[in-house]
Motif scaffolding. Structure first.
Motif, PDB file in Angstrom:
ATOM      1  N   GLY A 149       0.822  -1.210   0.000  1.00 42.79           N
ATOM      2  CA  GLY A 149       0.000   0.000   0.000  1.00 42.79           C
ATOM      3  C   GLY A 149       0.848   1.248   0.000  1.00 42.79           C
ATOM      4  O   GLY A 149       2.078   1.202   0.130  1.00 42.79           O
ATOM      5  N   ARG A 150       0.179   2.388  -0.129  1.00 43.94           N
ATOM      6  CA  ARG A 150       0.889   3.661  -0.215  1.00 43.94           C
ATOM      7  C   ARG A 150       1.659   3.974   1.056  1.00 43.94           C
ATOM      8  O   ARG A 150       2.805   4.455   1.006  1.00 43.94           O
ATOM      9  N   VAL A 151       1.053   3.713   2.207  1.00 47.50           N
ATOM     10  CA  VAL A 151       1.720   4.014   3.477  1.00 47.50           C
ATOM     11  C   VAL A 151       3.018   3.238   3.590  1.00 47.50           C
ATOM     12  O   VAL A 151       4.069   3.780   3.984  1.00 47.50           O
ATOM     13  N   GLN A 152       2.979   1.956   3.256  1.00 47.12           N
ATOM     14  CA  GLN A 152       4.182   1.135   3.341  1.00 47.12           C
ATOM     15  C   GLN A 152       5.261   1.631   2.374  1.00 47.12           C
ATOM     16  O   GLN A 152       6.448   1.678   2.714  1.00 47.12           O
ATOM     17  N   ALA A 153       4.844   2.018   1.171  1.00 47.48           N
ATOM     18  CA  ALA A 153       5.808   2.524   0.190  1.00 47.48           C
ATOM     19  C   ALA A 153       6.437   3.829   0.673  1.00 47.48           C
ATOM     20  O   ALA A 153       7.644   4.051   0.502  1.00 47.48           O
ATOM     21  N   VAL A 154       5.633   4.692   1.279  1.00 50.74           N
ATOM     22  CA  VAL A 154       6.153   5.954   1.807  1.00 50.74           C
ATOM     23  C   VAL A 154       7.160   5.700   2.917  1.00 50.74           C
ATOM     24  O   VAL A 154       8.217   6.351   2.989  1.00 50.74           O
TER      25      VAL A 154
ATOM     26  N   THR B 292       6.239   3.173  -9.356  1.00 54.98           N
ATOM     27  CA  THR B 292       6.004   3.783 -10.673  1.00 54.98           C
ATOM     28  C   THR B 292       5.885   2.723 -11.760  1.00 54.98           C
ATOM     29  O   THR B 292       4.988   2.782 -12.610  1.00 54.98           O
ATOM     30  N   LEU B 293       6.785   1.746 -11.737  1.00 50.79           N
ATOM     31  CA  LEU B 293       6.771   0.701 -12.755  1.00 50.79           C
ATOM     32  C   LEU B 293       5.499  -0.137 -12.691  1.00 50.79           C
ATOM     33  O   LEU B 293       4.961  -0.554 -13.720  1.00 50.79           O
ATOM     34  N   ARG B 294       5.008  -0.371 -11.496  1.00 55.06           N
ATOM     35  CA  ARG B 294       3.850  -1.246 -11.331  1.00 55.06           C
ATOM     36  C   ARG B 294       2.512  -0.508 -11.382  1.00 55.06           C
ATOM     37  O   ARG B 294       1.549  -0.987 -11.986  1.00 55.06           O
ATOM     38  N   LYS B 295       2.464   0.691 -10.756  1.00 55.75           N
ATOM     39  CA  LYS B 295       1.176   1.363 -10.591  1.00 55.75           C
ATOM     40  C   LYS B 295       1.005   2.618 -11.445  1.00 55.75           C
ATOM     41  O   LYS B 295      -0.089   3.181 -11.487  1.00 55.75           O
ATOM     42  N   GLY B 296       2.057   3.075 -12.095  1.00 59.11           N
ATOM     43  CA  GLY B 296       1.928   4.217 -12.978  1.00 59.11           C
ATOM     44  C   GLY B 296       2.480   5.507 -12.410  1.00 59.11           C
ATOM     45  O   GLY B 296       2.898   5.588 -11.259  1.00 59.11           O
ATOM     46  N   TRP B 297       2.470   6.547 -13.252  1.00 58.27           N
ATOM     47  CA  TRP B 297       3.151   7.799 -12.912  1.00 58.27           C
ATOM     48  C   TRP B 297       2.489   8.555 -11.768  1.00 58.27           C
ATOM     49  O   TRP B 297       3.175   9.227 -10.988  1.00 58.27           O
ATOM     50  N   LYS B 298       1.159   8.484 -11.640  1.00 64.09           N
ATOM     51  CA  LYS B 298       0.488   9.250 -10.587  1.00 64.09           C
ATOM     52  C   LYS B 298       0.866   8.747  -9.197  1.00 64.09           C
ATOM     53  O   LYS B 298       1.235   9.530  -8.315  1.00 64.09           O
ATOM     54  N   GLU B 299       0.785   7.434  -9.007  1.00 64.55           N
ATOM     55  CA  GLU B 299       1.136   6.872  -7.696  1.00 64.55           C
ATOM     56  C   GLU B 299       2.635   7.033  -7.444  1.00 64.55           C
ATOM     57  O   GLU B 299       3.061   7.310  -6.314  1.00 64.55           O
ATOM     58  N   GLY B 300       3.433   6.875  -8.494  1.00 64.24           N
ATOM     59  CA  GLY B 300       4.873   7.046  -8.341  1.00 64.24           C
ATOM     60  C   GLY B 300       5.242   8.462  -7.951  1.00 64.24           C
ATOM     61  O   GLY B 300       6.181   8.681  -7.172  1.00 64.24           O
ATOM     62  N   LEU B 301       4.522   9.446  -8.465  1.00 59.58           N
ATOM     63  CA  LEU B 301       4.792  10.841  -8.137  1.00 59.58           C
ATOM     64  C   LEU B 301       4.564  11.110  -6.656  1.00 59.58           C
ATOM     65  O   LEU B 301       5.332  11.845  -6.017  1.00 59.58           O
ATOM     66  N   ILE B 302       3.526  10.521  -6.101  1.00 62.36           N
ATOM     67  CA  ILE B 302       3.243  10.707  -4.666  1.00 62.36           C
ATOM     68  C   ILE B 302       4.403  10.173  -3.826  1.00 62.36           C
ATOM     69  O   ILE B 302       4.874  10.829  -2.882  1.00 62.36           O
TER      70      ILE B 302
ATOM     71  N   SER C  37      15.183   4.471  -1.390  1.00 61.09           N
ATOM     72  CA  SER C  37      14.173   5.415  -1.877  1.00 61.09           C
ATOM     73  C   SER C  37      13.952   5.270  -3.374  1.00 61.09           C
ATOM     74  O   SER C  37      12.811   5.189  -3.848  1.00 61.09           O
ATOM     75  N   GLN C  38      15.062   5.223  -4.138  1.00 57.06           N
ATOM     76  CA  GLN C  38      14.946   5.076  -5.585  1.00 57.06           C
ATOM     77  C   GLN C  38      14.284   3.758  -5.957  1.00 57.06           C
ATOM     78  O   GLN C  38      13.469   3.696  -6.884  1.00 57.06           O
ATOM     79  N   GLY C  39      14.629   2.700  -5.233  1.00 56.05           N
ATOM     80  CA  GLY C  39      14.024   1.402  -5.499  1.00 56.05           C
ATOM     81  C   GLY C  39      12.532   1.398  -5.207  1.00 56.05           C
ATOM     82  O   GLY C  39      11.734   0.866  -5.982  1.00 56.05           O
ATOM     83  N   ALA C  40      12.142   2.030  -4.094  1.00 59.23           N
ATOM     84  CA  ALA C  40      10.731   2.050  -3.701  1.00 59.23           C
ATOM     85  C   ALA C  40       9.892   2.872  -4.680  1.00 59.23           C
ATOM     86  O   ALA C  40       8.847   2.416  -5.163  1.00 59.23           O
TER      87      ALA C  40
END
Length: 288
Positions: free
Chosen positions: A11-16, A37-47, A29-32
């Motif tokens: 989820g987003r919290v875990q990724a953050v 981004t690779l899996r969920k797209g640019w919008k989620e990756g931007l967050i 950080s770069q890996g996360a």
């Protein structure tokens, strides 16, 4: 590593959380942000990228670190994100490598504009690091930190951003393959072959940097990175196809670090592979 990747994708919290922990763990950080981004797209990756940049932004605002390092810390997250977007939507390592080189170079030039007397700040940072590791740093290492030009300082920043971005993106792609496409990253990396335009541009950049002397030496490393990465992918493909095991690769990486001409030879392999296609010529078929 699988546990880390699974945690990020929960989820987003875990990724953050993992992106923020990257302030203390290199490449995390770069890996996360790359994996998201690779899996969920640019919008989620931007967050996730915005959160990953937060420690550097806070350090810049509070003045806790040299301004050049805070600016570079923000830039590396932005470059890592944009490179991940490029790889996701092109599915091309050639395109991603080209983006890394171009964006890292641009980021270094922006840092020069934003940071006054950037060379002095960077030298002071490295001197502090040397002094923290040894009370009396070797004179040879101290001599390397004298009379830095703006071009050299910018080259160091561009090299650091490009190398950490590639390493983080490779880690993210490996995690993605581990979770959703086992063996996919291995196949991609073993088949990595530059297009003629990128290979020629990379070689041209290296030659121009070399002709401009030592002040532009780090820029040569930045421009030559796609050639080196392509050559490394070819070496991995050869070792796998011949079923030589892991130890030749261990020796190869030690040699790459300790023997400078080996890096040039590997880069030459990456360049000539564009036209010779060693995999096809020598029947380097991927083992099943």
């Amino acid at each position: 590593m699988r546990a880390l990747a699974n945690f990020i994708m929960r989820g987003r919290v875990q990724a953050v959380i993992m992106a923020l922990l990257g302030s203390w763990v290199p490449l995390l950080s770069q890996g996360a942000l790359g994996l998201v981004t690779l899996r969920k797209g640019w919008k989620e990756g931007l967050i996730i990228t915005l959160w990953a940049s937060l420690p550097a932004v806070a350090a810049l605002w509070a003045g806790d670190v040299a301004k050049v390092m805070a600016v570079a810390g923000i830039e590396v997250m932005v470059v890592a994100y944009l490179s991940s977007v490029m790889l996701r939507y092109t599915v091309s390592w050639s395109a991603a490598l080209a983006a890394i080189v171009a964006l890292s170079s641009f980021a270094a030039l922006v840092a020069v504009l934003l940071v006054e007397d950037i060379s002095s700040q960077l030298v002071a940072f490295f001197q502090t690091m040397l002094e923290s590791q040894a009370q009396n740093p070797p004179s040879a290492e101290t001599a390397l930190l004298t009379n830095w030009s703006t071009a050299r300082a910018a080259g160091v920043i561009a090299m650091w951003i490009s190398l950490t971005t590639f390493a983080g993106l490779a880690l993210a792609r490996w995690w993605q393959a581990m979770l959703f496409n086992p063996g996919g990253f291995r196949t991609e990396f073993h088949s990595l072959r530059l297009n003629a335009s990128l290979a020629t541009a990379a070689l041209g950049g290296v030659v121009i940097a070399e002709f401009n002397g030592l002040e532009y030496g780090f820029w040569g490393l930045v421009f030559g990175m796609p050639l080196l990465v392509a050559g490394i992918g070819l070496i991995h493909c050869f070792v796998a196809a011949k079923k030589l095991g892991i130890w030749p690769l261990v020796a190869f990486y030690f040699g790459l670090v300790l023997i400078a001409p080996l890096g040039l030879l590997v880069s030459l392999l990456g360049f000539t592979d564009v036209w010779i296609d060693y995999r096809k010529r020598f029947n380097l078929v991927q083992p099943k």
